[in-house]
Write a protein that holds these residues in place. Structure first.
Motif, PDB file in Angstrom:
ATOM      1  N   TYR A 182       0.838  -1.201   0.000  1.00  0.00           N
ATOM      2  CA  TYR A 182       0.000   0.000   0.000  1.00  0.00           C
ATOM      3  C   TYR A 182       0.872   1.250   0.000  1.00  0.00           C
ATOM      4  O   TYR A 182       0.595   2.223  -0.713  1.00  0.00           O
ATOM      5  N   SER A 183       1.950   1.222   0.771  1.00  0.00           N
ATOM      6  CA  SER A 183       2.855   2.377   0.788  1.00  0.00           C
ATOM      7  C   SER A 183       3.489   2.591  -0.581  1.00  0.00           C
ATOM      8  O   SER A 183       3.690   3.725  -1.017  1.00  0.00           O
ATOM      9  N   LEU A 184       3.800   1.496  -1.275  1.00  0.00           N
ATOM     10  CA  LEU A 184       4.344   1.613  -2.631  1.00  0.00           C
ATOM     11  C   LEU A 184       3.302   2.212  -3.568  1.00  0.00           C
ATOM     12  O   LEU A 184       3.632   3.049  -4.430  1.00  0.00           O
ATOM     13  N   ALA A 185       2.056   1.807  -3.410  1.00  0.00           N
ATOM     14  CA  ALA A 185       0.981   2.363  -4.238  1.00  0.00           C
ATOM     15  C   ALA A 185       0.824   3.862  -3.990  1.00  0.00           C
ATOM     16  O   ALA A 185       0.602   4.638  -4.927  1.00  0.00           O
ATOM     17  N   LEU A 186       0.946   4.278  -2.728  1.00  0.00           N
ATOM     18  CA  LEU A 186       0.887   5.706  -2.408  1.00  0.00           C
ATOM     19  C   LEU A 186       2.019   6.468  -3.089  1.00  0.00           C
ATOM     20  O   LEU A 186       1.827   7.576  -3.614  1.00  0.00           O
ATOM     21  N   TYR A 187       3.207   5.876  -3.081  1.00  0.00           N
ATOM     22  CA  TYR A 187       4.347   6.533  -3.723  1.00  0.00           C
ATOM     23  C   TYR A 187       4.116   6.667  -5.229  1.00  0.00           C
ATOM     24  O   TYR A 187       4.450   7.688  -5.830  1.00  0.00           O
ATOM     25  N   SER A 188       3.513   5.654  -5.831  1.00  0.00           N
ATOM     26  CA  SER A 188       3.331   5.674  -7.290  1.00  0.00           C
ATOM     27  C   SER A 188       2.306   6.712  -7.718  1.00  0.00           C
ATOM     28  O   SER A 188       2.305   7.129  -8.886  1.00  0.00           O
ATOM     29  N   ALA A 203       2.840   7.401   3.550  1.00  0.00           N
ATOM     30  CA  ALA A 203       3.515   6.121   3.329  1.00  0.00           C
ATOM     31  C   ALA A 203       4.674   5.944   4.310  1.00  0.00           C
ATOM     32  O   ALA A 203       4.859   4.864   4.882  1.00  0.00           O
ATOM     33  N   GLY A 204       5.441   7.004   4.521  1.00  0.00           N
ATOM     34  CA  GLY A 204       6.566   6.921   5.443  1.00  0.00           C
ATOM     35  C   GLY A 204       6.136   6.577   6.856  1.00  0.00           C
ATOM     36  O   GLY A 204       6.793   5.788   7.550  1.00  0.00           O
ATOM     37  N   GLY A 205       5.001   7.135   7.292  1.00  0.00           N
ATOM     38  CA  GLY A 205       4.499   6.835   8.622  1.00  0.00           C
ATOM     39  C   GLY A 205       4.110   5.375   8.781  1.00  0.00           C
ATOM     40  O   GLY A 205       4.390   4.745   9.809  1.00  0.00           O
ATOM     41  N   ILE A 206       3.465   4.826   7.750  1.00  0.00           N
ATOM     42  CA  ILE A 206       3.090   3.407   7.765  1.00  0.00           C
ATOM     43  C   ILE A 206       4.337   2.531   7.869  1.00  0.00           C
ATOM     44  O   ILE A 206       4.403   1.580   8.664  1.00  0.00           O
ATOM     45  N   LEU A 207       5.337   2.854   7.074  1.00  0.00           N
ATOM     46  CA  LEU A 207       6.543   2.029   7.002  1.00  0.00           C
ATOM     47  C   LEU A 207       7.383   2.129   8.267  1.00  0.00           C
ATOM     48  O   LEU A 207       7.906   1.119   8.757  1.00  0.00           O
ATOM     49  N   GLU A 208       7.520   3.334   8.796  1.00  0.00           N
ATOM     50  CA  GLU A 208       8.322   3.499  10.012  1.00  0.00           C
ATOM     51  C   GLU A 208       7.732   2.704  11.181  1.00  0.00           C
ATOM     52  O   GLU A 208       8.482   2.177  12.013  1.00  0.00           O
ATOM     53  N   HIS A 222      13.477   0.119   1.696  1.00  0.00           N
ATOM     54  CA  HIS A 222      13.556   0.696   0.350  1.00  0.00           C
ATOM     55  C   HIS A 222      12.547   1.814   0.155  1.00  0.00           C
ATOM     56  O   HIS A 222      12.874   2.900  -0.327  1.00  0.00           O
ATOM     57  N   TYR A 223      11.305   1.571   0.546  1.00  0.00           N
ATOM     58  CA  TYR A 223      10.258   2.540   0.277  1.00  0.00           C
ATOM     59  C   TYR A 223      10.298   3.731   1.230  1.00  0.00           C
ATOM     60  O   TYR A 223       9.850   4.828   0.882  1.00  0.00           O
ATOM     61  N   ILE A 224      10.872   3.552   2.421  1.00  0.00           N
ATOM     62  CA  ILE A 224      11.118   4.714   3.277  1.00  0.00           C
ATOM     63  C   ILE A 224      12.049   5.679   2.558  1.00  0.00           C
ATOM     64  O   ILE A 224      11.818   6.896   2.512  1.00  0.00           O
ATOM     65  N   ILE A 225      13.108   5.160   1.967  1.00  0.00           N
ATOM     66  CA  ILE A 225      14.079   6.010   1.271  1.00  0.00           C
ATOM     67  C   ILE A 225      13.422   6.738   0.107  1.00  0.00           C
ATOM     68  O   ILE A 225      13.606   7.948  -0.082  1.00  0.00           O
ATOM     69  N   HIS A 226      12.645   6.007  -0.701  1.00  0.00           N
ATOM     70  CA  HIS A 226      11.984   6.648  -1.837  1.00  0.00           C
ATOM     71  C   HIS A 226      11.048   7.770  -1.377  1.00  0.00           C
ATOM     72  O   HIS A 226      11.038   8.862  -1.959  1.00  0.00           O
ATOM     73  N   ASN A 227      10.283   7.516  -0.346  1.00  0.00           N
ATOM     74  CA  ASN A 227       9.325   8.525   0.099  1.00  0.00           C
ATOM     75  C   ASN A 227       9.992   9.721   0.762  1.00  0.00           C
ATOM     76  O   ASN A 227       9.432  10.821   0.758  1.00  0.00           O
ATOM     77  N   TYR A 228      11.181   9.528   1.304  1.00  0.00           N
ATOM     78  CA  TYR A 228      11.882  10.627   1.966  1.00  0.00           C
ATOM     79  C   TYR A 228      12.983  11.244   1.089  1.00  0.00           C
ATOM     80  O   TYR A 228      13.802  12.033   1.571  1.00  0.00           O
ATOM     81  N   ASP A 229      12.972  10.917  -0.186  1.00  0.00           N
ATOM     82  CA  ASP A 229      13.974  11.440  -1.122  1.00  0.00           C
ATOM     83  C   ASP A 229      13.600  12.854  -1.561  1.00  0.00           C
ATOM     84  O   ASP A 229      13.260  13.113  -2.716  1.00  0.00           O
TER      85      ASP A 229
END
Length: 559
Positions: A182-188, A203-208, A222-229
């Protein structure tokens, strides 16, 4: 006697449950699956997870490996791994889900028509299989992306996938993979231009919240990094960046990804280390796959390497990386933005960061085994660099020609009507205004030149960084500082350079420009501060940049 009957009945039930019908569906023969041995460099470590659902026990290790590969964007290998599961257990619906997810590659470029046909065909088979409600929800979620692909645009279908994943995430709150995907879908589906970072924060909040209890999960890191880039959130991703490469050491992408955060924070030594490892791993994959050309991860890592070396004033090592790239003609995969972008960005950076205007003006577009017309954004970087080089050499005719080329490329991008390229469109618009600004400025129309440069900087302020690039070949706000400096408006130049350094810390030219502007404004304290920062930044790079001699002299005289 009764107990024996019950025992035998239980045995028969277990046997019947274990005997799945592994007869392949005839429709499978019509799908062009990626097959073959998995090409896994290193020791094959891609992190730890468990997401087998109800597939055969014998395939679970392969399935989990496929999901781990999927999380590190090793899409070709993840598809091959999922197909191995299908071959062993053709009635495993989640294996078909995995193939469809591998074809979607949510954070990258949109799938081709051929890939959309393949993904739809795979899901048609999956939907005909027996499965429980949870599996059905996963299948329906990715199917939402492929449904009506002939008539709905990519962004709409990506949003449909996100909505389905949100439902799945809420229905199964204990399912880690539901949360991660779901976090990946939010990023996309994030706003690719604006800077509110709503999806990225969510997404970052979910992943953290998941990371402490799942410290070796490759997708979470991986997706934390993408969302915080981005400059606003990058500090939140620093700890994760320093952990991700150790989670999935066999992935060239995992080796590279930490440098997205290091670059945002100006931590150049760690960025260099990260990308040297990534480029080496990528070359291993290129050799193992016997590719005719370079795998895109090597070029992507090299672009970040060159950027980092240049910020340390280390031209020698930056030039060495350029030599590795300059004669390449073939790339894999051919349709990915990250494979072609460095081909124009790297030579442009080497010239522009050093203000070697003659070199910039004489850049030649590298010959490749592809049509440059397919890559207007990447080609625009080349013409922008030539325009800036020419304008500083007072070759106004060439500048005007390049501006017209940039306008044409800008129109080509807009005509594609692809919302995933919205940042690219904005960046070419910034390039056009910047070239026009300096043309007016050099032709002694300082008022118009400054106005256009301020407009370019304002667009840049409101435009996110493209995820492929470590940074613009030259930031507009930094160029605005250069223009103010030439006009003798030193306080305004200093403000522009310092604003630039907030979003792009430890840029060589940003620190130098701020130091010079402060010195000329009579602000000795700030000049000393920025010159000292520049010296500290480059202390281990054996740099020959002349700006450093000026910095050392100023600091020496001040002491």
């Amino acid at each position: 006697m009764k107990s024996n009957i019950i025992y035998l009945a239980l045995i028969m039930i277990l046997v019947l449950l274990g005997c799945k019908n592994n007869t392949p569906n005839p429709a499978l023969a019509s799908i062009d699956f990626k097959r073959g041995e998995l090409l896994l460099c290193g020791d094959g470590q891609f992190g730890e997870l468990k997401f087998s659902l109800s597939c055969n026990y014998e395939t679970r290790a392969t399935f989990d490996m496929a999901v781990a590969l999927l999380h590190s964007f090793q899409y070709s290998e993840s598809e091959k791994a999922f197909v191995k599961v299908i071959d062993a257990d053709p009635n495993c619906p989640m294996a078909y889900w995995g193939v469809a997810m591998s074809i979607y590659h949510a954070a990258w470029f949109p799938p081709s028509k051929e890939d959309l046909i393949r993904g739809s065909s795979v899901l048609e088979i999956a939907k005909g299989l027996s499965m429980d409600n949870k599996q059905r929800d996963y299948i329906n979620a990715i199917d939402a992306f492929y449904t009506h692909w002939e008539t709905l645009d990519h962004q709409t279908r990506a949003k449909n996938f996100e909505n389905k994943m949100e439902q799945l995430y809420k229905t199964y709150p204990d399912d880690i993979e539901a949360a991660v995907f779901y976090s990946l879908a939010l990023y996309s589906t994030r706003d690719r231009v604006g800077k509110d970072y709503f999806n990225e924060r969510k997404a970052g909040g979910i992943l953290e919240a998941l990371f402490d209890s799942n410290p070796n999960h490759p997708g979470i890191a991986h997706y934390i990094i993408h969302n915080y880039d981005n400059p606003i959130l990058a500090q939140k991703g620093l700890e994760t960046a320093r952990r991700y490469a150790k989670i999935a050491p066999s992935s060239s992408h995992a080796q590279h990804m930490p440098s997205h955060i290091f670059t945002r924070l100006g931590i150049w030594e760690e960025s260099i280390e990260s990308n040297l490892l990534s480029a080496s791993s990528s070359r291993c994959y290129t050799d193992a796959a016997a590719l005719n050309g370079a795998y895109f991860e090597e070029l992507h890592a090299t672009d970040y390497l060159v950027y980092a070396y240049l910020q340390k004033g280390d031209n020698a090592n930056a030039e060495k990386q350029q030599l590795l790239m300059k004669n390449l003609r073939a790339f894999y995969p051919t349709n990915i933005t990250a494979a072609i972008y460095p081909i124009t960005a790297i030579p442009a950076r080497l010239a522009l960061e050093n203000k070697n205007w003659e070199r910039a003006a004489n850049l030649e577009l590298q010959e490749i085994d592809l049509n440059w017309e397919q890559f207007p954004w990447q080609e625009a970087i080349h013409h922008f660099a030539k325009a800036l080089g020419a304008v500083h050499m007072n070759d106004f005719e060439t500048v005007e020609q390049k501006i017209e080329v940039l306008k044409e490329l800008h129109q080509n991008l807009k005509a594609q009507n692809d919302r995933t390229k919205s940042i690219q469109i904005k960046q070419v618009e910034i390039q056009i205004k910047t070239a026009r600004a300096w043309l007016s400025f050099r032709k002694n129309d300082q008022k118009n030149g400054l106005s256009l440069m301020q407009e370019a900087a304002e667009i840049e302020r409101n435009t996110s960084k493209h995820p492929v690039t470590p940074g613009d070949v030259l930031p507009a706000i930094e160029l605005l500082g250069d223009m103010f400096l030439e006009m003798g408006r030193n306080e305004e130049a200093l403000a522009a350079y310092e604003e630039n350094l907030k979003d792009r810390p430890n840029r060589f030219n940003g620190l130098y420009g701020a130091a010079v502007a402060a010195k000329q404004a009579g602000n000795h304290e700030k000049a000393l501060y920025h010159y000292t920062e520049l010296i500290e930044l480059t202390k281990d790079s054996n740099s020959t940049r002349p700006e450093l001699g000026e910095a050392r002299l100023f600091v020496q005289q001040s002491s």
